[in-house]
Scaffold this active site. Structure first.
Site, PDB file in Angstrom:
ATOM      1  N   ASP A 100       0.906  -1.403  -0.088  1.00 22.44           N
ATOM      2  CA  ASP A 100      -0.194   0.093   0.145  1.00 22.44           C
ATOM      3  C   ASP A 100       0.808   1.347  -0.179  1.00 22.44           C
ATOM      4  O   ASP A 100       1.881   1.291   0.111  1.00 22.44           O
ATOM      5  CB  ASP A 100      -0.937  -0.204   1.314  1.00 22.44           C
ATOM      6  CG  ASP A 100      -1.756  -1.055   1.139  1.00 22.44           C
ATOM      7  OD1 ASP A 100      -2.303  -1.812  -0.011  1.00 22.44           O
ATOM      8  OD2 ASP A 100      -2.340  -1.305   2.692  1.00 22.44           O
TER       9      ASP A 100
ATOM     10  N   TYR B  55       4.959 -10.025   6.932  1.00 24.18           N
ATOM     11  CA  TYR B  55       5.357  -8.358   7.214  1.00 24.18           C
ATOM     12  C   TYR B  55       5.920  -8.200   8.278  1.00 24.18           C
ATOM     13  O   TYR B  55       5.432  -8.952   9.218  1.00 24.18           O
ATOM     14  CB  TYR B  55       3.972  -7.839   6.867  1.00 24.18           C
ATOM     15  CG  TYR B  55       4.096  -7.728   5.344  1.00 24.18           C
ATOM     16  CD1 TYR B  55       3.830  -6.642   5.037  1.00 24.18           C
ATOM     17  CD2 TYR B  55       2.977  -9.111   4.210  1.00 24.18           C
ATOM     18  CE1 TYR B  55       3.723  -6.120   3.758  1.00 24.18           C
ATOM     19  CE2 TYR B  55       3.055  -8.450   3.514  1.00 24.18           C
ATOM     20  CZ  TYR B  55       3.423  -7.044   2.433  1.00 24.18           C
ATOM     21  OH  TYR B  55       2.775  -6.764   1.188  1.00 24.18           O
TER      22      TYR B  55
END
Length: 295
Positions: free
Chosen positions: A58, A112
């Site tokens: 993102d 992540y």
């Protein structure tokens, strides 16, 4: 031409995400521009032959191990790519891949890491007489951001495993995932590692938001069960994504693919990102002095 895969590290704070978009800067745009400058990508071509990327990050999200693959000449090394890439995007390793290799579909595991400012709930506010430099890393009122570690880890356990996360992503299909969440305390930060074979859009950031809400006491543990309910969460109970800037794509694993580090390219990446770390620490000191001086 043979297929090659490249590890790409980048500071995503200045980009509108990884994937190319019209009229806004993205990491993928910069990679394609570099390949055009190197004449690997033709001026009128949409993308390189055989091209794919490990995932879409993102806007504001950074990466250590984003992976792109394409049909490339032997001379295209990470250091050659870095000669045309901006300083905040660095290639640092490469691997020869089989002709049918696909950087998205063949990834077995993605990881992540989220750096959550979350002072422990039992901590006391630092001495107000301390200098701004002593408190340069403060990013808010510790009381307002305080998290109970046990509650946070309990939330992480509840969010781990196979579930339908349709209430924690804007996606309307392929929402069943099986993440693992693990949190480690590092001073005033909780370092949250989230791993899975793949992720729905915004899922990691919404997992962080929900775990934090449980950890601060703003939400009961039962809200996690409600999020897994087949019924959609009403708007006022929805889980907003956490801020993107503390999130980093830290690993992407492929079977039978061995990456070789380009030492020159890796040294360039280390130097550039160490300089950025120093710059941001300096900015934090300045912000701390201003915050302390406004009374």
């Amino acid at each position: 031409m043979p297929t090659r895969a490249f590890r790409i590290a980048y500071d995503g704070t200045g980009y509108y995400g990884f994937q190319r978009q019209p009229d806004v800067p993205t990491v993928e745009d910069e990679i394609f521009d570099a390949l055009r400058d190197l004449e690997v990508l033709a001026p009128n071509a949409d993308r390189p032959d055989g091209y794919a990327a490990a995932g879409r990050t993102d806007a504001g999200v950074s990466a250590l191990a984003q992976t792109v693959a394409l049909e490339a000449p032997d001379w295209l090394t990470p250091r050659a790519m870095n000669g045309e890439l901006p300083a905040d995007i660095r290639a640092w390793a490469a691997a020869d891949a089989p002709p049918a290799f696909h950087a998205t579909h063949h990834a077995e595991r993605r990881e992540y890491t989220y750096h959550l400012y979350a002072p422990p709930a039992d901590s006391r506010r630092r001495d107000r007489s301390a200098s701004a430099s002593d408190r340069a890393d403060d990013r808010g009122d510790p009381g307002r951001n305080a998290v109970d570690d046990d509650r946070f880890r309990t939330a992480c356990e509840a969010l781990s495993g196979s579930h339908d996360f349709h209430n924690l992503t804007p996606d309307d299909r392929n929402t069943e995932r099986s993440p693992t969440l693990e949190a480690t305390r590092d001073g005033d930060f909780l370092v949250l590692t989230v791993t899975a074979g793949g992720f729905a859009r915004e899922l990691v950031r919404r997992l962080v938001s929900l775990a934090r809400a449980v950890g601060t006491g703003d939400a009961p543990l039962e809200k996690i069960d409600r999020a897994f309910d087949p019924e959609p969460l009403p708007g006022h109970e929805g889980v907003a994504p956490a801020a993107p800037e503390p999130l980093v794509l830290t690993a992407v694993d492929y079977p039978n693919l061995s990456f070789e580090i380009d030492e020159t390219a890796a040294a360039s990446a280390r130097e550039i990102f160490r300089e950025r770390r120093t710059e941001r620490r300096t900015r934090a000191r300045v912000a701390g002095q201003i915050a302390d001086g406004v009374r």
